[in-house]
Design a protein around this motif. Structure first.
Motif, mmCIF file in Angstrom:
data_model
loop_
_atom_site.group_PDB
_atom_site.id
_atom_site.type_symbol
_atom_site.label_atom_id
_atom_site.label_comp_id
_atom_site.label_asym_id
_atom_site.label_seq_id
_atom_site.Cartn_x
_atom_site.Cartn_y
_atom_site.Cartn_z
ATOM 1 N N HIS A 198 -1.809 -2.997 4.465
ATOM 2 C CA HIS A 198 -1.227 -4.410 4.769
ATOM 3 C C HIS A 198 -1.802 -4.994 5.692
ATOM 4 C CE1 HIS A 198 1.621 -1.554 2.647
ATOM 5 N NE2 HIS A 198 1.753 -2.544 1.698
ATOM 6 N N VAL A 199 -2.780 -4.336 6.551
ATOM 7 C CA VAL A 199 -3.194 -5.027 7.907
ATOM 8 C C VAL A 199 -4.659 -5.541 7.435
ATOM 9 C CG1 VAL A 199 -3.903 -4.586 10.262
ATOM 10 C CG2 VAL A 199 -2.083 -3.278 9.278
ATOM 11 N N ARG B 102 -1.371 4.516 9.991
ATOM 12 C CA ARG B 102 -0.358 4.636 9.234
ATOM 13 C C ARG B 102 1.012 3.794 10.298
ATOM 14 N NH1 ARG B 102 -1.611 10.145 8.544
ATOM 15 N NH2 ARG B 102 -2.488 10.433 6.434
ATOM 16 N N ALA C 173 -4.006 1.565 6.229
ATOM 17 C CA ALA C 173 -3.120 0.550 6.403
ATOM 18 C C ALA C 173 -3.378 -0.804 5.556
ATOM 19 C CB ALA C 173 -3.497 0.108 8.010
ATOM 20 N N ASP D 164 0.288 0.055 10.467
ATOM 21 C CA ASP D 164 0.638 -0.614 8.946
ATOM 22 C C ASP D 164 2.301 -0.607 9.080
ATOM 23 O OD1 ASP D 164 -0.183 -1.371 6.664
ATOM 24 O OD2 ASP D 164 0.707 0.219 5.788
ATOM 25 N N PRO E 91 -0.807 -4.929 -1.087
ATOM 26 C CA PRO E 91 -1.734 -4.772 -0.287
ATOM 27 C C PRO E 91 -3.016 -5.852 -0.369
ATOM 28 C CG PRO E 91 -1.515 -2.763 -1.370
ATOM 29 C CD PRO E 91 -0.630 -3.700 -1.955
ATOM 30 N N PRO F 221 4.911 -3.737 5.058
ATOM 31 C CA PRO F 221 4.929 -2.315 4.288
ATOM 32 C C PRO F 221 6.019 -2.586 2.992
ATOM 33 C CG PRO F 221 5.093 -1.779 6.558
ATOM 34 C CD PRO F 221 5.253 -3.544 6.590
#
Length: 461
Positions: free
Chosen positions: A155-156, A128, A153, A131, A29, A25
């Protein structure tokens, strides 16, 4: 509950600079180009295949990490295809990510069941959390869930589940435009079809889209697991596509003529060149990893989130050794040491072999203990090095038994189980014991070599 395993030595880890990017986080992204296609072409030389091991619960997770997985896949309490496994609540999932990342292992979360509107409504809050927890990738089949993953999410990484049945390059490219970084291909593909799919992706500018395949474990008798037997016979809540399959294909079926059911009965099976009606043999590609790598596979997956920690340890260890350059012939025997059906190569080289049920589960070794700690003792002039070894008992073994030792980075070794002591919780003292017999109690004995926590002592059957 969460001892951190010793960091593996002598090989590159998934979190090293050459490994997959682990976005946290606050970091950037996942990005794609203006037309939502991957921004980079295929690298000149692809990385070695990564090993993806199952973690049906915390114990399996620790063993997967200890025995050499580059990546693990697991599920929360909802939306995973193995609902009957222990799985991970939110606190356990956050702990699992920290434990895995401490050893350079990536965590992939399964969110690949069919999704109803109620599921979609509940996903944003969970995504959320995922993430924030630092999960590396989510394995998803539903397009709506994919859209929510990108939104909540970012960043996933998005990995397309095998439940999506991707069998051609055009489908894979469309998922890439939706943000996918990896596709878990349908199990029904031939090896040459995997290679052709990879070639087309590279030619179309999708070289950065990774391909993953199942290389080991149980096979479903239905196409990509789309089976209605369980929900029809047991109830909708036990549907295969919702992660709760009761595996009726493994039941013993009989064809009965209703007017004389006691006299006119026939088992449902056939011989010779005919296929059996339901059951399938297990998949094992340990001896063909070079072929998978040559076809452009980026990661191989071991099926088995419903299996125990011993299965996870044995199979992960065998595939790790072969991926690291050892001959498959030296490790094929390890696959027989776990509970399994007869092995096959699935669809990779033709039609898979099927199981009539005559040989269902078999194994030739039993886990009797896991190592807790190993402390060196003064060397004995006659017997050499000695180590006081504390173990956690899992199954019975008599003193004097010849045991096999399962350790990462080591060949299978043997030792004789010597005199034993058991820790008496009431006396708070070690007392003599005739054998390993009380499950989940601590014992100690002297062994001729040092072992690490989570190494395994086994008894041949």
């Amino acid at each position: 509950l969460w001892p951190c395993p010793a960091r593996r030595r002598g090989r590159r880890h998934a979190l090293d600079c050459a490994g997959p990017t682990h976005r946290k986080p606050g970091s950037t992204p996942i990005m794609t180009s203006a037309n939502n296609t991957p921004t980079s072409a295929a690298p000149a030389g692809r990385r070695p295949m990564r090993l993806l091991a199952p973690a049906g619960g915390p114990e399996q997770l620790r063993q997967a990490i200890h025995f050499g997985a580059d990546e693990v896949y697991l599920a929360g309490r909802s939306w995973g295809m193995r609902a009957r496994s222990k799985n991970f609540d939110r606190d356990q999932l956050a702990q699992a990510v920290r434990l895995a990342h401490a050893s350079g292992v990536a965590v992939h979360l399964t969110l690949n069941t069919l999704m109803r509107d109620a599921d979609v409504d509940a996903l944003p809050d969970y995504l959320r959390f995922v993430d924030q927890a630092g999960v590396d990738a989510a394995i998803v089949a539903d397009p709506g869930a994919m859209a929510l993953l990108r939104r909540y999410a970012p960043h996933v990484e998005l990995h397309v589940s095998t439940q999506a049945s991707v069998m051609n390059a055009l489908a894979a490219e469309e998922y890439a435009r939706l943000g996918a970084r990896r596709v878990v291909l349908a199990r029904e593909l031939r090896l040459q079809e995997v290679a052709e799919l990879r070639r087309r992706l590279d030619a179309d500018g999708f070289g950065s889209l990774e391909l993953e395949v199942f290389a080991h474990g149980s096979m479903c008798m239905a196409v990509s697991g789309r089976c209605l037997l369980s929900s029809e016979l047991v109830g909708l809540e036990r549907g295969a596509s919702f992660g709760a399959c009761t595996q009726p294909c493994r039941w013993g079926w009989t064809l009965v003529e209703e007017s004389r059911p006691d006299e006119r009965r026939m088992p449902v099976e056939q011989d010779g060149s005919w296929s059996y009606i339901l059951g399938s043999n297990d998949l094992a590609m340990l001896g063909h990893l070079d072929d998978l790598a040559a076809a452009g596979v980026a990661a191989i997956k071991i099926e088995g989130r419903a299996k125990g920690s011993y299965y996870t340890a044995c199979v992960t260890n065998a595939y790790r050794h072969v991926l690291d350059g050892e001959p498959a012939s030296a490790w094929m025997g390890e696959l027989d040491a776990v509970s399994h059906r007869p092995y096959s190569t699935g669809f990779f080289y033709g039609n898979p072999t099927q199981n009539p049920g005559r040989v269902e589960y078999q194994r030739d070794r039993l886990m009797v203990a896991t190592i807790e700690k190993s402390v060196p003792l003064p060397a004995d002039a006659a017997s050499g090095p000695r180590y006081m070894t504390e173990v956690l008992c899992r199954n019975k073994a008599a003193a004097g038994s010849v045991l096999q030792v399962l350790s990462p980075r080591e060949p299978i070794r043997e030792c004789r189980l010597g005199a034993l002591e058991r820790f008496d919780a009431e006396l708070q003292a070690w007392v003599p014991a005739p054998d390993l017999s009380r499950a989940m109690e601590r014992y100690r004995t002297v062994l001729p070599f040092a072992l690490e926590p989570l190494d395994i002592l086994c008894l041949k059957q």
